[in-house]
Design a protein around this motif. Structure first.
Motif, short mmCIF file in Angstrom:
data_model
loop_
_atom_site.label_atom_id
_atom_site.label_comp_id
_atom_site.label_asym_id
_atom_site.label_seq_id
_atom_site.Cartn_x
_atom_site.Cartn_y
_atom_site.Cartn_z
N ILE A 1 1.50 2.36 -5.39
CA ILE A 1 2.28 1.12 -5.36
C ILE A 1 2.19 0.52 -3.96
N TYR A 2 1.87 -0.78 -3.90
CA TYR A 2 1.80 -1.50 -2.63
C TYR A 2 2.74 -2.71 -2.74
N THR A 3 4.00 -2.49 -2.43
CA THR A 3 5.02 -3.51 -2.66
C THR A 3 4.71 -4.80 -1.91
N SER A 4 4.23 -4.70 -0.70
CA SER A 4 3.97 -5.89 0.11
C SER A 4 2.73 -6.65 -0.35
N ALA B 1 -4.34 -3.50 11.58
CA ALA B 1 -3.34 -4.54 11.79
C ALA B 1 -2.04 -4.06 11.15
N GLU B 2 -1.01 -3.92 11.96
CA GLU B 2 0.29 -3.51 11.44
C GLU B 2 1.08 -4.77 11.07
N LEU B 3 1.21 -5.01 9.78
CA LEU B 3 1.84 -6.23 9.29
C LEU B 3 3.20 -5.94 8.65
N ASP B 4 3.83 -4.83 9.08
CA ASP B 4 5.14 -4.42 8.55
C ASP B 4 5.11 -4.31 7.03
N MET B 5 4.07 -3.66 6.53
CA MET B 5 3.92 -3.51 5.09
C MET B 5 4.52 -2.18 4.61
#
Length: 252
Positions: free
Chosen positions: A146-149, A202-206
């Motif tokens: 699951i990838y909620t973002s 890239a850390e995109l707060d996912m």
């Protein structure tokens, strides 16, 4: 006289060994769809066995605090929830309520272990500042994860999802140019960056969560004892030491 002496010896032995009445092993469920640094599976003949990884080290550390021996039960992701609900495993760690919504109320959730988030991984592309920067791209993901973002983008077609069996396979697709972007956890990236230095992220707060252990409500294992064990491995530095041995920092 001999029978009386034998009875006395048995009585003293039983009185001095109360631990025999308690469970001496607990069954740790382990999601077999993961890869390193969480786990590595080795084969004894045709039988898969947990060989190494964070989940093995973590299970051993918790078991030591509980004064029991761990027994490992490998289970694919789609069997994690049923195994906990049915009591086939006592405990399974590196979980969160968001990842297993069907059993939120069927298990006891422990105190937090460490932070997990998803990062976007690429090679030479410009560092994206948001998901809008990669609109139209195909992103490597793991089957059944699951990838909620990212799910809204997958559903509206602005991003395309390509599932692999695990992120080891996805990294190979990335390195061979079959994919320009893949998504993996911060834990995996820290570990594999040490092996494949050409990777960038890239850390995109996912999908930021605090991982936990889930204890089956059909187990004799008490959540209070698990939480005490987790507190002890936090306080002693043991958990930090485990994570750092896989190049993982700043997640506690």
């Amino acid at each position: 006289m001999k029978s009386s002496l034998l009875f006395l010896m048995i009585t003293v032995f039983m009185a001095g060994t109360p631990a025999l009445a308690k469970a001496t092993t607990i069954t740790f469920g382990v999601n077999s769809d993961y890869a390193m640094p969480l786990l590595k599976i080795a084969y004894s003949g045709e039988r898969p066995e947990l060989d190494e990884g964070i989940l093995k080290d973590l299970g051993e550390a918790i078991s030591k605090e509980l004064n029991v021996e761990p027994k490992w039960f490998l289970v694919p992701k789609n069997r994690v929830a049923p195994s906990l609900s049915a009591g086939k495993v006592d405990i399974l760690c590196h979980l969160n309520e968001i990842w297993q919504p069907k059993i939120v109320n069927d298990v006891w959730w422990s105190a937090p272990l460490y932070k997990s988030s998803n990062v976007l991984v690429f090679l030479k592309q410009p560092n994206p500042s948001s998901l809008k920067d990669i609109r139209g791209e195909t992103v490597g993901t793991v089957l059944n994860f699951i990838y909620t973002s990212l799910d809204p983008q997958f559903k509206n077609g602005s991003l395309k999802r390509e599932d692999g069996p695990n992120n080891v396979a996805n990294i190979q697709k990335l390195l061979k140019g079959r994919l320009r972007y893949i998504v993996m956890s911060n834990l995996e990236y820290a570990y594999y960056k040490n092996i494949y230095s050409s990777m960038n992220s890239a850390e995109l707060d996912m999908d930021v969560v605090m991982t936990k252990c889930a204890v089956s409500k059909k187990s004799n294992l008490k959540i209070e004892d698990v939480n005490k064990a987790i507190a002890n491995i936090h306080r002693s530095g043991k958990l930090n030491s485990i994570l750092r041995s896989y190049y993982i920092k700043d997640v506690l």
